[in-house]
Motif scaffolding. Structure first.
Motif, mmCIF file in Angstrom:
data_model
loop_
_atom_site.group_PDB
_atom_site.id
_atom_site.type_symbol
_atom_site.label_atom_id
_atom_site.label_comp_id
_atom_site.label_asym_id
_atom_site.label_seq_id
_atom_site.Cartn_x
_atom_site.Cartn_y
_atom_site.Cartn_z
ATOM 1 N N GLN A 60 -39.985 8.960 2.720
ATOM 2 C CA GLN A 60 -38.809 9.781 2.537
ATOM 3 C C GLN A 60 -37.623 9.057 1.933
ATOM 4 O O GLN A 60 -37.607 7.855 1.780
ATOM 5 N N GLN A 61 -36.683 9.839 1.659
ATOM 6 C CA GLN A 61 -35.458 9.335 1.055
ATOM 7 C C GLN A 61 -34.296 9.890 1.864
ATOM 8 O O GLN A 61 -34.439 10.828 2.623
ATOM 9 N N GLU A 62 -33.161 9.288 1.704
ATOM 10 C CA GLU A 62 -31.960 9.781 2.366
ATOM 11 C C GLU A 62 -31.436 11.043 1.698
ATOM 12 O O GLU A 62 -31.727 11.316 0.574
ATOM 13 N N THR A 63 -30.606 11.800 2.428
ATOM 14 C CA THR A 63 -29.791 12.791 1.766
ATOM 15 C C THR A 63 -28.493 12.931 2.504
ATOM 16 O O THR A 63 -28.237 12.232 3.458
ATOM 17 N N GLY A 64 -27.820 13.830 2.110
ATOM 18 C CA GLY A 64 -26.611 14.122 2.830
ATOM 19 C C GLY A 64 -26.558 15.504 3.222
ATOM 20 O O GLY A 64 -26.992 16.413 2.785
ATOM 21 N N GLU B 36 -37.458 15.499 2.747
ATOM 22 C CA GLU B 36 -36.351 14.598 2.394
ATOM 23 C C GLU B 36 -34.987 15.113 2.818
ATOM 24 O O GLU B 36 -34.100 14.336 3.156
ATOM 25 N N HIS B 37 -34.811 16.422 2.760
ATOM 26 C CA HIS B 37 -33.465 16.959 2.955
ATOM 27 C C HIS B 37 -33.223 17.479 4.364
ATOM 28 O O HIS B 37 -32.304 18.266 4.578
ATOM 29 N N PHE B 113 -25.383 3.794 -0.870
ATOM 30 C CA PHE B 113 -26.542 3.887 0.037
ATOM 31 C C PHE B 113 -26.262 3.184 1.361
ATOM 32 O O PHE B 113 -26.636 3.648 2.431
ATOM 33 N N LEU B 116 -24.035 5.289 3.490
ATOM 34 C CA LEU B 116 -24.786 6.458 3.950
ATOM 35 C C LEU B 116 -25.731 6.050 5.081
ATOM 36 O O LEU B 116 -25.844 6.739 6.102
ATOM 37 N N CYS B 244 -23.414 18.101 -2.840
ATOM 38 C CA CYS B 244 -23.688 17.021 -1.885
ATOM 39 C C CYS B 244 -24.871 16.165 -2.356
ATOM 40 O O CYS B 244 -24.974 14.998 -1.997
ATOM 41 N N ASN B 245 -25.746 16.750 -3.168
ATOM 42 C CA ASN B 245 -26.826 15.959 -3.777
ATOM 43 C C ASN B 245 -26.600 15.804 -5.277
ATOM 44 O O ASN B 245 -27.558 15.709 -6.055
ATOM 45 N N MET B 248 -28.343 13.303 -7.321
ATOM 46 C CA MET B 248 -29.767 13.506 -7.589
ATOM 47 C C MET B 248 -30.036 14.521 -8.692
ATOM 48 O O MET B 248 -30.945 14.313 -9.487
ATOM 49 N N ASP B 254 -33.033 12.122 -9.778
ATOM 50 C CA ASP B 254 -34.374 12.674 -9.577
ATOM 51 C C ASP B 254 -35.179 12.798 -10.875
ATOM 52 O O ASP B 254 -36.269 13.395 -10.859
ATOM 53 N N THR B 331 -33.193 4.397 3.107
ATOM 54 C CA THR B 331 -31.861 4.235 2.492
ATOM 55 C C THR B 331 -31.500 2.756 2.436
ATOM 56 O O THR B 331 -31.014 2.257 1.408
ATOM 57 N N ARG B 334 -33.796 1.108 -0.141
ATOM 58 C CA ARG B 334 -33.400 1.386 -1.519
ATOM 59 C C ARG B 334 -32.106 0.686 -1.875
ATOM 60 O O ARG B 334 -31.922 0.225 -3.007
ATOM 61 N N VAL B 376 -19.740 12.218 1.363
ATOM 62 C CA VAL B 376 -20.868 12.730 0.579
ATOM 63 C C VAL B 376 -20.382 13.248 -0.774
ATOM 64 O O VAL B 376 -21.026 13.056 -1.812
#
Lengths: 64, 472
Positions: A60-64, B36-37, B113, B116, B244-245, B248, B254, B331, B334, B376
């Motif tokens: 997985q990856q982070e999100t907000g 992921e979300h 990152f 976060l 907020c993304n 990406m 992405d 996170t 990365r 964010v």
């Protein structure tokens, strides 16, 4: 064996969620919901690990 | 996504287009985005909407619209470029901007990152507070407010960092197993919170309109925000959900994901993440906090641990810990990778540990988690201009008589047109926020156009001399 584990995993997710629906409908006490959720969580992590572990790599990856 | 294949293909196609044989089907993207979300930070963001005084209509409709705009951004901004160039973000950026500017981008990405990840550590540490009963930070605390809190964050963050350094892949595997369970625990939070409201208010529910009445009058009542919070309107919610993304979709991070997609419309798969994580999970978490305020309006603390424990007991606490841990793990990893680009010979293990230590120290300061809405938005804003640069470089720049992939063609390691477009856009955004009273949630949209125009204008002056052998 794999199929049986998958079915048990699926049932454990149903067992995780259904009690809260019954609580929402006023048919179950919250304490009972919490106990069933603990059992369902144990069953999920045990059975899902047995068939999902080998399938998974990076995640997985982070999100907000 | 078949993750074994993903990691294999990732290592194979870092500096070349993904071949047809490695493309993935639509379902791979659905599963990946849904997992992921739904992260630890959703447990902060939902309550912070309530603390911002959001009303039921503004929240529900704002999230529906904002998330739809986010999905459309993935579909029409990011995925079409990804499925045509089939390159990673970093390789595409390197071709446009040059290696040195990409390193700077990596640094910015790594720092964001880190913070976060710090917020995710904060989320996990609030679960420890339920067990050990130390004093935890309040909504307006900026600094650590107890020794117990510092120790809890140090333990949680330290463990996360060590595990990320030793066994990133193992935690990533565990995260994939935990994802479906976690999504359903979030759903349970919503059901339980709703019932608790029904019981606490004595509301009779006979139809959906009764539920809506309860939502409007008891859960998301609107009105003034909590002290120190920005008031959230419909437009705040919409823009927040959309941006907020931003890093990406409009920011093009992405590209690295959708380069594996057979068709650009696979971008619609992001909807699984948006409407599970950024709709259902936010709403569920916000109900828990609204219920806490209903019980005691003076208890404004946004602490996912106690909130989850009240709703779902031990499973709730476990969800908070796992949500924070499994999302902080990649996170930190990365961020470590981004920092390692600055010094490629340094050990991955050491860099990940140091990155984890920085994230842990950041996590001790509740300011980041308590101001997560603003952070964010800042995260998206900082990386957005490079997305505009990629968009212009791919679709528009040749129409203005200039060259795409200028750094590659000219042999430059720092494309100043792209670099200045980035820096000047951020400077303008800062001026707008600081002196013109524009809130940070709204500067990214005009900022994108500023970055795009700046890149075109600056390139006109900058693109004079190409490497002779590169010109077709």
């Amino acid at each position: 064996m794999r199929s049986i584990l998958q079915i048990i995993s699926l049932l454990s997710l149903i067992a995780l969620t259904l009690p809260s629906v019954l609580f929402l409908a006023g048919r179950l006490e919250l304490d009972m919901v919490k106990w069933i959720m603990i059992l369902a969580t144990i069953v999920w992590f045990v059975t899902a690990s047995l068939w999902m572990w080998k399938d998974n790599g990076e995640g997985q990856q982070e999100t907000g | 996504m078949d993750t074994e294949q993903q990691s294999q293909t990732k290592s194979e196609f870092e500096r070349e287009p993904v071949p047809k044989s490695a493309l993935l089907g639509f379902k791979s993207f659905i599963g990946m985005y849904a997992g992921e979300h739904c992260a630890g930070t959703e447990l902060m963001l939902g309550p912070l909407f309530v603390a911002a005084g959001v009303s039921a209509f503004d929240l529900i409709i704002g999230l529906l619209l904002g998330n739809a705009l986010a999905v459309l951004s993935w579909m029409f901004m990011c995925a079409p470029i990804a499925t045509r160039s089939r390159l990673t973000l970093y390789y595409q950026l390197e071709k446009i901007c040059g290696r040195k500017l990409v390193i700077l981008y990596n640094l910015a990405n790594g720092v964001m990152f880190c913070f976060l990840a710090g917020a995710m550590v904060t989320v996990s540490a609030t679960a420890l507070g339920v067990w050990f009963r130390f004093k935890m930070p309040g909504l307006n605390d900026l600094y650590p407010n107890s020794v117990g809190w510092v120790v809890a964050v140090a333990v949680a963050g330290g463990l996360i960092a060590i595990v990320a350094a030793y066994g990133y892949q193992t935690v990533a595997k565990f995260a994939n197993i935990a994802a479906p369970w976690m999504v359903l625990v979030f759903l349970v939070f919503g059901f339980v919170g709703l019932r608790q409201f029904i019981e606490a208010t004595g509301t009779e529910i006979g139809s959906l309109s009764d539920v809506w009445h309860l939502a409007k009058t008891q859960i998301w009542k609107g009105g003034p925000p909590q002290e120190g919070q920005v008031k959230f309107t419909f437009w705040h919610v919409t823009f927040f959900a959309w941006f907020c993304n931003m890093a990406m979709h409009i920011g093009m991070s992405d590209l690295s994901v959708f380069r594996f997609a057979r068709k650009s419309w696979y971008g619609v798969a992001s909807g699984a993440g948006m409407y599970v994580g950024h709709f259902m999970a936010w709403i569920s978490a916000s109900i828990l906090y609204a219920y806490q305020l209903h019980l005691n309006p003076a208890d404004t603390d946004v602490l996912p641990g106690p909130l989850a424990y009240r709703a779902a007991g031990l499973v709730g606490l476990l969800c908070v810990i796992i949500a924070g841990w499994t999302t902080a793990n990649p996170t930190i990893y990365r961020a470590g990778l981004a920092f390692q680009a600055l010094s490629p010979k340094s050990s991955r293990f050491k860099v990940t540990l140091i990155t984890g230590a920085i994230a842990t120290i950041a996590g001790m300061f509740p300011a980041i988690a308590m101001k997560l809405l603003g952070f964010v938005a800042l995260y998206g804003l900082v990386l957005m201009p490079m997305g505009a640069v990629i968009f212009v470089d791919f679709w528009l720049i040749r129409k203005f008589g200039m060259q795409s992939y200028y750094a590659e063609l000219s042999g430059k390691t720092f494309n100043w047109a792209a670099g200045l477009a980035w820096f000047v856009t951020l400077a303008i955004a800062w001026v707008l926020v600081k002196f013109a009273g524009v809130q940070i949630f709204f500067v990214s949209l005009p900022g994108w156009f500023v970055a795009a125009i700046l890149y075109i204008v600056l390139s006109k002056f900058y693109q004079k001399k190409l490497r002779p052998d590169a010109v077709q």
